[in-house]
Design a protein around this motif. Structure first.
Motif, short mmCIF file in Angstrom:
data_model
loop_
_atom_site.label_atom_id
_atom_site.label_comp_id
_atom_site.label_asym_id
_atom_site.label_seq_id
_atom_site.Cartn_x
_atom_site.Cartn_y
_atom_site.Cartn_z
N ALA A 67 7.84 -11.36 -4.17
CA ALA A 67 6.62 -11.50 -3.37
C ALA A 67 6.73 -10.70 -2.06
O ALA A 67 5.74 -10.10 -1.62
N GLU A 68 7.90 -10.71 -1.45
CA GLU A 68 8.09 -9.95 -0.21
C GLU A 68 7.90 -8.46 -0.45
O GLU A 68 7.27 -7.76 0.36
N ALA A 69 8.43 -7.97 -1.56
CA ALA A 69 8.27 -6.55 -1.88
C ALA A 69 6.80 -6.26 -2.23
O ALA A 69 6.26 -5.21 -1.84
N PHE A 70 6.15 -7.19 -2.91
CA PHE A 70 4.75 -7.02 -3.30
C PHE A 70 3.85 -6.87 -2.07
O PHE A 70 2.87 -6.12 -2.09
N GLU A 71 4.17 -7.59 -1.00
CA GLU A 71 3.38 -7.52 0.22
C GLU A 71 3.41 -6.13 0.86
O GLU A 71 2.55 -5.79 1.67
N MET A 72 4.38 -5.32 0.49
CA MET A 72 4.49 -3.97 1.04
C MET A 72 3.50 -3.01 0.39
O MET A 72 3.44 -1.83 0.76
N ARG A 73 2.69 -3.50 -0.56
CA ARG A 73 1.74 -2.63 -1.25
C ARG A 73 0.69 -2.05 -0.30
O ARG A 73 0.02 -1.06 -0.64
N HIS A 74 0.53 -2.66 0.88
CA HIS A 74 -0.47 -2.17 1.83
C HIS A 74 0.02 -0.94 2.59
O HIS A 74 -0.79 -0.23 3.19
N VAL A 75 1.34 -0.71 2.57
CA VAL A 75 1.88 0.43 3.32
C VAL A 75 2.67 1.40 2.44
O VAL A 75 3.00 2.50 2.88
N LEU A 76 2.96 1.00 1.20
CA LEU A 76 3.72 1.85 0.29
C LEU A 76 2.87 2.22 -0.91
O LEU A 76 1.90 1.53 -1.24
N SER A 77 3.23 3.30 -1.58
CA SER A 77 2.54 3.70 -2.80
C SER A 77 2.92 2.75 -3.93
O SER A 77 3.95 2.05 -3.85
N ARG A 137 -2.31 3.09 -12.09
CA ARG A 137 -3.13 3.73 -13.12
C ARG A 137 -4.49 4.16 -12.56
O ARG A 137 -4.98 5.25 -12.85
N GLU A 138 -5.09 3.30 -11.75
CA GLU A 138 -6.38 3.63 -11.15
C GLU A 138 -6.28 4.86 -10.25
O GLU A 138 -7.23 5.64 -10.14
N GLN A 139 -5.13 5.01 -9.62
CA GLN A 139 -4.92 6.16 -8.73
C GLN A 139 -4.48 7.41 -9.49
O GLN A 139 -4.29 8.47 -8.90
N GLY A 140 -4.28 7.25 -10.80
CA GLY A 140 -3.92 8.39 -11.63
C GLY A 140 -2.47 8.82 -11.53
O GLY A 140 -2.11 9.93 -11.90
N VAL A 141 -1.60 7.93 -11.00
CA VAL A 141 -0.19 8.29 -10.84
C VAL A 141 0.72 7.65 -11.90
O VAL A 141 1.89 8.02 -12.02
N PHE A 142 0.20 6.68 -12.66
CA PHE A 142 0.97 6.06 -13.73
C PHE A 142 0.32 6.36 -15.07
O PHE A 142 -0.91 6.33 -15.18
#
Length: 210
Positions: A67-77, A137-142
């Motif tokens: 969960a802590e790593a998941f919260e970094m989705r706002h600043v990381l790709s 996937r939505e961003q076209g990178v996966f």
């Protein structure tokens, strides 16, 4: 946590790993811990309560780490978040090696406790990773690797050093408990992640598509 309670936990982890849960009695645990049998009932309401404490405690830490790593989705790709989740999980498991081994073995069994745990904890794991993968996937990178395939393979890679330590040490001549192996293994998992998420073809795949 009291000294007596911690002794019981450490003794149980050791014995459950060597003798199995069903092969270990409360007297075995009390003897290994050097405490009175009554203490196990006092702190855990018996062996079953001790099992639940160990498994849920491990998974609470596991999911909190994710969960802590998941919260970094706002600043990381999305890719960076997936890598961070996997690195942190590998570190968490390595820091709780004996407990990790025992819990993974228990998760391979079909029981009411394990089914409840899968609903309570592992559905949250699925949510975190599925959200990040779908965002990528939505961003076209996966690439669109089936999520069930991705999760099955990822879970297999995360659990393998703990489910098959004898095979790794006695057949592959590696020491899964060594820090060097953990780092090397982590790098290989990251390479696999890049291939699965971005579709970087291996030489064999390139030949097959010629």
């Amino acid at each position: 946590m009291t000294c007596t309670k911690q002794k019981i936990i450490e003794a149980a982890i050791c014995l459950f790993n060597t003798k199995g849960y069903h092969g270990t009695s409360v007297r075995d645990i009390a003897s290994e811990a050097g405490v009175n049998v009554a203490n196990i009932s006092y702190y855990f309401s018996g062996k079953k309560g001790l099992l639940e404490h160990l498994v849920t405690g491990f998974l609470e830490g596991y999911i909190s780490t994710m969960a802590e790593a998941f919260e970094m989705r706002h600043v990381l790709s999305p890719k960076e978040v997936v890598f961070l989740i996997v690195r942190d999980i590998l570190h968490y498991q390595s820091s709780h090696r004996s407990l990790t081994r025992f819990v993974y073995r228990e998760l391979s069994l079909d029981s009411i406790l394990i089914r409840e745990i899968m609903t309570t904890y592992l559905q949250r794991e699925k949510y975190y990773l599925k959200h990040i993968i779908e965002t990528g996937r939505e961003q076209g990178v996966f690439i669109r690797t089936p999520f069930a395939v991705f999760m099955s393979q990822l879970k297999g890679m995360l659990s393998a050093p703990y489910l098959y330590p004898q095979y790794i040490s006695e057949v592959l001549y590696e020491r899964p408990s060594d820090e060097y192996f953990t780092k090397m293994y982590g790098k290989e998992v990251e390479k696999w992640l890049s291939m699965m998420m971005e579709g970087n073809p291996s030489p064999v795949t390139q030949v097959l598509h010629l």
